[in-house]
Design a protein around this motif. Structure first.
Motif, PDB file in Angstrom:
ATOM      1  N   VAL A  15      12.253  -5.608  25.216  1.00 60.67           N
ATOM      2  CA  VAL A  15      11.352  -6.074  26.277  1.00 60.67           C
ATOM      3  C   VAL A  15      10.895  -4.907  27.131  1.00 60.67           C
ATOM      4  O   VAL A  15       9.715  -4.775  27.447  1.00 60.67           O
ATOM      5  N   ALA A  18       8.403  -2.877  25.238  1.00 60.94           N
ATOM      6  CA  ALA A  18       7.125  -3.584  25.178  1.00 60.94           C
ATOM      7  C   ALA A  18       6.380  -3.481  26.500  1.00 60.94           C
ATOM      8  O   ALA A  18       5.166  -3.309  26.519  1.00 60.94           O
ATOM      9  N   GLU A  30       5.272 -10.220  25.411  1.00 61.63           N
ATOM     10  CA  GLU A  30       6.527  -9.683  25.921  1.00 61.63           C
ATOM     11  C   GLU A  30       6.567  -9.731  27.454  1.00 61.63           C
ATOM     12  O   GLU A  30       7.595 -10.029  28.042  1.00 61.63           O
ATOM     13  N   THR A  33       7.187 -13.479  28.360  1.00 65.02           N
ATOM     14  CA  THR A  33       8.551 -13.944  28.098  1.00 65.02           C
ATOM     15  C   THR A  33       9.557 -13.260  29.015  1.00 65.02           C
ATOM     16  O   THR A  33      10.543 -13.878  29.418  1.00 65.02           O
ATOM     17  N   CYS A  78       1.553 -17.185  22.838  1.00 69.01           N
ATOM     18  CA  CYS A  78       2.939 -16.742  22.906  1.00 69.01           C
ATOM     19  C   CYS A  78       3.886 -17.926  23.021  1.00 69.01           C
ATOM     20  O   CYS A  78       4.839 -18.067  22.258  1.00 69.01           O
TER      21      CYS A  78
END
Length: 118
Positions: A15, A18, A30, A33, A78
């Protein structure tokens, strides 16, 4: 427990990578999330029966950075793909939206057509 911690650290590392590699002024899956990671246990039906404050904070932060049609479509795609994979419950997602008072113009439906989002 140690294996679970190692996998969590690995995911966190991905993460972070990203986020560092994300283009300026564009949101990635990313990014989205990562903002909603405090919601994970709630969304899958584990943990509290009420939406955790940290979840609302992340959802509201996401709401602030989703500024364009392209951003909304990216977030839609996503979550359309990720939510069913992690076992997120639609009623819990709806409760996050309602409780945290967010609206990014994305319907809560795993079958939505993200290309139609304005």
């Amino acid at each position: 427990m140690e294996q679970k911690m190692n996998s969590s650290m690995w995911v966190l590392g991905l993460v972070v990578l990203a986020l560092v590699a994300s283009p300026v002024n564009a949101i990635s899956c990313e990014d989205a999330t990562a903002q909603l990671s405090p919601c994970l246990l709630y969304l899958v039906g584990n943990g509290d029966e009420t939406v955790p404050a940290q979840c609302c904070a992340g959802a509201q932060a996401l709401n602030k950075i989703v500024n364009s049609q392209s951003d909304r479509q990216t977030v839609c795609e996503c979550f359309k793909q990720a939510a069913p994979k992690i076992g997120a419950k639609v009623d819990r997602i709806q409760q996050v939206v309602k409780t945290c008072q967010i609206n990014i113009g994305i319907p809560v439906d795993f079958n939505m057509d993200c290309s139609k989002i304005q």
